[in-house]
Design a protein around this motif. Structure first.
Motif, PDB file in Angstrom:
ATOM      1  N   ALA A 168      -1.876 -11.210   3.924  1.00 34.22           N
ATOM      2  CA  ALA A 168      -0.957 -12.341   3.991  1.00 34.22           C
ATOM      3  C   ALA A 168       0.177 -12.045   4.967  1.00 34.22           C
ATOM      4  O   ALA A 168       0.320 -10.927   5.450  1.00 34.22           O
ATOM      5  N   ILE A 169       0.987 -13.047   5.192  1.00 34.86           N
ATOM      6  CA  ILE A 169       2.256 -12.892   5.892  1.00 34.86           C
ATOM      7  C   ILE A 169       3.310 -12.864   4.798  1.00 34.86           C
ATOM      8  O   ILE A 169       3.363 -13.769   3.958  1.00 34.86           O
ATOM      9  N   TYR A 170       4.119 -11.816   4.768  1.00 39.46           N
ATOM     10  CA  TYR A 170       5.166 -11.681   3.765  1.00 39.46           C
ATOM     11  C   TYR A 170       6.492 -12.165   4.342  1.00 39.46           C
ATOM     12  O   TYR A 170       6.773 -11.948   5.521  1.00 39.46           O
ATOM     13  N   ALA A 171       7.287 -12.801   3.506  1.00 33.40           N
ATOM     14  CA  ALA A 171       8.583 -13.314   3.947  1.00 33.40           C
ATOM     15  C   ALA A 171       9.563 -13.280   2.776  1.00 33.40           C
ATOM     16  O   ALA A 171       9.178 -13.070   1.622  1.00 33.40           O
ATOM     17  N   ALA A 172      10.838 -13.483   3.110  1.00 33.61           N
ATOM     18  CA  ALA A 172      11.902 -13.524   2.097  1.00 33.61           C
ATOM     19  C   ALA A 172      12.879 -14.638   2.471  1.00 33.61           C
ATOM     20  O   ALA A 172      12.830 -15.186   3.567  1.00 33.61           O
ATOM     21  N   GLU A 173      13.795 -14.920   1.557  1.00 33.52           N
ATOM     22  CA  GLU A 173      14.707 -16.040   1.744  1.00 33.52           C
ATOM     23  C   GLU A 173      15.882 -15.758   2.669  1.00 33.52           C
ATOM     24  O   GLU A 173      16.499 -16.689   3.170  1.00 33.52           O
ATOM     25  N   THR A 174      16.213 -14.473   2.886  1.00 36.96           N
ATOM     26  CA  THR A 174      17.348 -14.161   3.758  1.00 36.96           C
ATOM     27  C   THR A 174      16.932 -13.154   4.828  1.00 36.96           C
ATOM     28  O   THR A 174      16.065 -12.309   4.590  1.00 36.96           O
ATOM     29  N   PRO A 175      17.564 -13.220   5.993  1.00 31.55           N
ATOM     30  CA  PRO A 175      17.245 -12.250   7.047  1.00 31.55           C
ATOM     31  C   PRO A 175      17.491 -10.808   6.610  1.00 31.55           C
ATOM     32  O   PRO A 175      16.713  -9.916   6.935  1.00 31.55           O
ATOM     33  N   GLY A 176      18.549 -10.564   5.858  1.00 36.18           N
ATOM     34  CA  GLY A 176      18.889  -9.205   5.443  1.00 36.18           C
ATOM     35  C   GLY A 176      17.799  -8.527   4.634  1.00 36.18           C
ATOM     36  O   GLY A 176      17.643  -7.313   4.694  1.00 36.18           O
ATOM     37  N   GLU A 177      17.021  -9.300   3.887  1.00 32.05           N
ATOM     38  CA  GLU A 177      15.955  -8.729   3.066  1.00 32.05           C
ATOM     39  C   GLU A 177      14.785  -8.204   3.891  1.00 32.05           C
ATOM     40  O   GLU A 177      14.034  -7.347   3.430  1.00 32.05           O
ATOM     41  N   VAL A 178      14.622  -8.716   5.116  1.00 34.97           N
ATOM     42  CA  VAL A 178      13.464  -8.313   5.921  1.00 34.97           C
ATOM     43  C   VAL A 178      13.823  -7.417   7.101  1.00 34.97           C
ATOM     44  O   VAL A 178      12.934  -6.938   7.801  1.00 34.97           O
ATOM     45  N   ILE A 179      15.111  -7.159   7.314  1.00 33.54           N
ATOM     46  CA  ILE A 179      15.528  -6.269   8.408  1.00 33.54           C
ATOM     47  C   ILE A 179      14.814  -4.915   8.325  1.00 33.54           C
ATOM     48  O   ILE A 179      14.324  -4.420   9.341  1.00 33.54           O
ATOM     49  N   PRO A 180      14.701  -4.281   7.142  1.00 34.89           N
ATOM     50  CA  PRO A 180      14.022  -2.981   7.106  1.00 34.89           C
ATOM     51  C   PRO A 180      12.602  -3.019   7.675  1.00 34.89           C
ATOM     52  O   PRO A 180      12.135  -2.051   8.257  1.00 34.89           O
ATOM     53  N   PHE A 181      11.922  -4.140   7.534  1.00 30.89           N
ATOM     54  CA  PHE A 181      10.553  -4.258   8.040  1.00 30.89           C
ATOM     55  C   PHE A 181      10.516  -4.503   9.550  1.00 30.89           C
ATOM     56  O   PHE A 181       9.481  -4.324  10.181  1.00 30.89           O
ATOM     57  N   ALA A 182      11.635  -4.914  10.109  1.00 28.72           N
ATOM     58  CA  ALA A 182      11.722  -5.126  11.557  1.00 28.72           C
ATOM     59  C   ALA A 182      12.045  -3.828  12.297  1.00 28.72           C
ATOM     60  O   ALA A 182      11.824  -3.725  13.501  1.00 28.72           O
ATOM     61  N   LEU A 183      12.554  -2.841  11.592  1.00 34.10           N
ATOM     62  CA  LEU A 183      12.903  -1.570  12.237  1.00 34.10           C
ATOM     63  C   LEU A 183      11.632  -0.842  12.670  1.00 34.10           C
ATOM     64  O   LEU A 183      10.700  -0.696  11.879  1.00 34.10           O
ATOM     65  N   PRO A 184      11.573  -0.368  13.917  1.00 37.00           N
ATOM     66  CA  PRO A 184      10.360   0.289  14.420  1.00 37.00           C
ATOM     67  C   PRO A 184      10.216   1.731  13.923  1.00 37.00           C
ATOM     68  O   PRO A 184      10.345   2.692  14.677  1.00 37.00           O
ATOM     69  N   ILE A 185       9.950   1.870  12.642  1.00 38.61           N
ATOM     70  CA  ILE A 185       9.729   3.191  12.042  1.00 38.61           C
ATOM     71  C   ILE A 185       8.332   3.653  12.445  1.00 38.61           C
ATOM     72  O   ILE A 185       7.349   2.948  12.227  1.00 38.61           O
ATOM     73  N   ARG A 186       8.257   4.813  13.074  1.00 35.19           N
ATOM     74  CA  ARG A 186       6.997   5.315  13.627  1.00 35.19           C
ATOM     75  C   ARG A 186       6.445   6.483  12.822  1.00 35.19           C
ATOM     76  O   ARG A 186       7.185   7.193  12.161  1.00 35.19           O
TER      77      ARG A 186
END
Length: 150
Positions: free
Chosen positions: A35-53
């Protein structure tokens, strides 16, 4: 009464024109759907946007992190302080809520808006384990405990 918000947010370290459902690998069934996961606020998904390698950045590498309330704990892996990630704003039409904060869609989504974020702007939200801090020092020449970016 809980109402569905008009927009939801998705974070990714990759830039896409269209988001497609991907097989997740979470810690339980709810976190491991295709699926595509999402949340109601940008702050909740920032950790998933970080390019952790992965470290090493190869098939035998590993990475591990946890996130809660917009904070990230990097347990193993690396994070380029000059890296970027992407925050997607999505219409909520095809999403259904699966727990207290996560929504999923099993259909492709065209983002309404895509915002590039800079890792440097979020370093203050990241805690590094001892191992992750050593990897950071090895790869990027700085130790997060004495970060020049705070």
């Amino acid at each position: 009464m809980n109402t569905k918000p008009e927009y939801l947010y998705h974070g990714s370290q990759y830039l896409f024109d269209i988001l497609k459902p991907q097989q997740a690998s979470g810690q339980c069934r709810q976190e491991s759907l295709c699926a595509i996961y999402a949340a109601e606020t940008p702050g909740e998904v920032i950790p998933f946007a970080l390019p952790i390698r992965w470290y090493p950045d190869s098939p035998e590498g590993k990475r591990s992190f946890t996130c809660k309330d917009g904070k990230t704990k990097l347990l193993y892996g690396s994070l380029n302080p000059d890296g970027v990630g992407y925050l997607y704003r999505l219409r909520s039409d095809t999403f259904e809520k699966i727990d207290s904060w996560q929504w999923i869609s099993t259909l492709e989504c065209v983002p309404v808006e895509i915002t590039e974020i800079s890792v440097r702007d979020y370093l203050h939200t990241i805690e590094f384990s001892r191992e992750a801090a050593e990897i950071q020092k090895l790869l990027f020449g700085w130790h997060p405990a004495a970060s020049p970016f705070s």
